[in-house]
Design an enzyme around this catalytic site. Sequence first.
Site, PDB file in Angstrom:
ATOM      1  N   TYR A  81     -15.124 -11.824   0.436  1.00 28.39           N
ATOM      2  CA  TYR A  81     -15.752 -10.531   0.156  1.00 28.39           C
ATOM      3  C   TYR A  81     -17.054 -10.713  -0.628  1.00 28.39           C
ATOM      4  CZ  TYR A  81     -11.978  -7.382   1.653  1.00 28.39           C
ATOM      5  OH  TYR A  81     -11.079  -6.643   2.389  1.00 28.39           O
ATOM      6  N   ARG A 118       0.820  -1.217   0.000  1.00 29.71           N
ATOM      7  CA  ARG A 118       0.000   0.000   0.000  1.00 29.71           C
ATOM      8  C   ARG A 118       0.851   1.262   0.000  1.00 29.71           C
ATOM      9  NH1 ARG A 118      -4.153  -1.826   4.704  1.00 29.71           N
ATOM     10  NH2 ARG A 118      -5.290  -3.440   3.573  1.00 29.71           N
TER      11      ARG A 118
END
Length: 365
Positions: free
Chosen positions: A160, A33
């Site tokens: 998810y 990230r």
Amino acid sequence: MAPQHDFPPLTNDLILRAARGEQTERAPVWVMRQAGRYLPEYRELRKNHEFFEICQTPALAAEFTLQPIRRYSGLLDAAIIFCDIMVVPQAMGLEVIMNPGPSLPNPIRELEDLKRLREKVDVDKELGYVYDAITLTRKELKGQVPLIGFCGAPWTLMAYMIEGGGSKSFQLAKSWLFKYPEESKALLLKIGDVCADYLVGQIKAGAQMAQVFDSWASELSTYDFMTFSLPSLKHIANKVRSRLGAEGIPQVPLTLFAKGANSTLDIQAKEAGYDTIGLDWIYDLATARSIVGDGVALQGNFDPNVLYGGREAIDREVKRVCQSFLGGKAPKAWIANLGHGITPGVDPDDLKFFLECVHKYSAAS
């Protein structure tokens, strides 16, 4: 046939050599990230654009990818393309929005819902914008550092898709594994096929490494990881290598980051088919090396929260890890990283100091 791209020559191949198991003059370092919300330049540009608009606009994705490379010039040894793992469920026919994390308004809850998934996914058509972003970014990098492509692991994506977003208990997704074991395996392999084709497309577009993120591996018991997640992870690695070979495209290093699946490190190293195994911050690097042997590289595994501890703590922790793991020797098959993604509240200057400490303490004394 391998696609022809006119990319600038690479001037820093440190991370590629480490992933191939070679000894390096210091540990290559990048941060998961690293193109993200902790950077003020990211927040400024992000004000005017929706998240998936950025992912789907190659020029914007390239710009966000390049921001940390510019800021930390000479300190980062890799760029990772700006995108999100949830583009795969989108390609499979599900709606995903960012609010601020991923949210699926119409998740899969019953077996009947599987019919809403595209039977055949034209990955190049659905995710071609990522390939365009990769090709553009490779050119804009001008050979400074390699570019990493990535995807989510099938189990993490399935979680998810069923939960409809993040979860604390994963009750819905895990109950699927128990209620519908065979259907779950079939779904995981279906997702794995899309992931493999997606990674091949990224590599053909210019990605020089690729990483698979199994962020929710920690939610599975050892048995369930071995039964459900691992076969689909192996399928991805095998299919990627097979397709690259068949199309005459050079192989690239593959990294598996199965966060929290530390009880299966030996199996990951021996059976999964990846060049590098990523570690979370819970597991000791030296212990991991003794378990996986010298056949694979290791990536990790500083606690992301050390970046909130101040310069003295950062210096102390990086020195401790490097000395205990390397013992004054030049690193071999080690890629320094955090044990998870950098978080939004980190001071960018503290990350710079962290990178400088890795450079200093990972070099052979």
